[in-house]
Design a protein around this motif. Structure first.
Motif, PDB file in Angstrom:
ATOM      1  N   SER A  59     -19.241 -14.973 -15.182  1.00 31.83           N
ATOM      2  CA  SER A  59     -19.697 -13.326 -14.830  1.00 31.83           C
ATOM      3  C   SER A  59     -17.525 -13.296 -14.333  1.00 31.83           C
ATOM      4  CB  SER A  59     -19.654 -12.893 -13.212  1.00 31.83           C
ATOM      5  OG  SER A  59     -18.921 -13.854 -12.842  1.00 31.83           O
ATOM      6  N   LEU A  70     -21.406 -10.442 -17.439  1.00 29.80           N
ATOM      7  CA  LEU A  70     -20.755 -10.907 -18.768  1.00 29.80           C
ATOM      8  C   LEU A  70     -21.823 -12.671 -18.959  1.00 29.80           C
ATOM      9  CD1 LEU A  70     -16.944 -11.876 -18.075  1.00 29.80           C
ATOM     10  CD2 LEU A  70     -18.266  -9.482 -19.003  1.00 29.80           C
ATOM     11  N   PRO A  71     -22.347 -12.499 -20.207  1.00 27.70           N
ATOM     12  CA  PRO A  71     -22.489 -13.641 -20.752  1.00 27.70           C
ATOM     13  C   PRO A  71     -21.924 -15.074 -20.257  1.00 27.70           C
ATOM     14  CG  PRO A  71     -21.737 -12.814 -22.451  1.00 27.70           C
ATOM     15  CD  PRO A  71     -21.622 -11.847 -21.795  1.00 27.70           C
ATOM     16  N   GLU A 101     -15.098 -11.204 -25.815  1.00 28.07           N
ATOM     17  CA  GLU A 101     -16.165 -10.951 -25.533  1.00 28.07           C
ATOM     18  C   GLU A 101     -17.103 -11.287 -23.981  1.00 28.07           C
ATOM     19  OE1 GLU A 101     -18.151 -11.081 -29.264  1.00 28.07           O
ATOM     20  OE2 GLU A 101     -16.580 -10.915 -29.878  1.00 28.07           O
ATOM     21  N   ASN A 102     -16.667 -12.279 -23.757  1.00 27.64           N
ATOM     22  CA  ASN A 102     -16.617 -13.254 -22.583  1.00 27.64           C
ATOM     23  C   ASN A 102     -16.026 -13.892 -21.794  1.00 27.64           C
ATOM     24  OD1 ASN A 102     -16.459 -16.201 -23.712  1.00 27.64           O
ATOM     25  ND2 ASN A 102     -18.041 -14.874 -24.942  1.00 27.64           N
ATOM     26  N   ASP A 154     -18.125  -7.640 -22.719  1.00 26.66           N
ATOM     27  CA  ASP A 154     -18.970  -7.865 -23.277  1.00 26.66           C
ATOM     28  C   ASP A 154     -19.999  -7.095 -24.313  1.00 26.66           C
ATOM     29  OD1 ASP A 154     -20.312  -7.154 -21.380  1.00 26.66           O
ATOM     30  OD2 ASP A 154     -22.200  -8.411 -22.356  1.00 26.66           O
TER      31      ASP A 154
END
Length: 119
Positions: A60, A56-57, A32-33, A8
């Protein structure tokens, strides 16, 4: 080698891509996630290696990998988990994945890549 990087943090993701690119001719996909990582795995599950952060947002990195393994998209032996949280290391290793500590450096990435079983 086809590699999926799930991270991220823009700077960390860019750095990991540059380190992996420096080890040879690889096709690198970025996410990114965890949700985006799963989407890439579902659409093109022919990755030789997955490098993911744990924190991660959304889901996980470990949850993403667990879901991908359960769906038959990947094998834990092809996964490298990166984390600054050393207390999660045993949880990662118990799954059969490789775990490297952050900050990630070129030497650790290269060693992790060499340790993976051949596809």
């Amino acid at each position: 080698m086809r590699i999926l990087i799930v991270e991220d943090d823009d700077d960390a993701r860019d750095l990991m891509q540059r380190m992996i690119d420096a080890t040879g001719d690889h096709a690198v996909t970025l996410a990114e996630n965890g949700e985006e990582g799963l989407r890439h795995l579902r659409e093109q599950n022919a990755y030789d290696m997955i490098v993911s952060d744990i924190g991660l947002p959304g889901i996980s990195g470990l949850e993403m990998v667990d879901q991908a393994v359960q769906a038959g998209l990947i094998d834990f032996a092809r996964v490298v988990i990166c984390s600054a949280n050393t207390w999660l290391r045993q949880e990662v290793l118990a799954r059969g994945a490789c775990c490297i500590s952050k900050p990630v450096d070129r030497k650790r990435i290269f060693a992790a890549m060499k340790s993976l079983p051949k596809a």
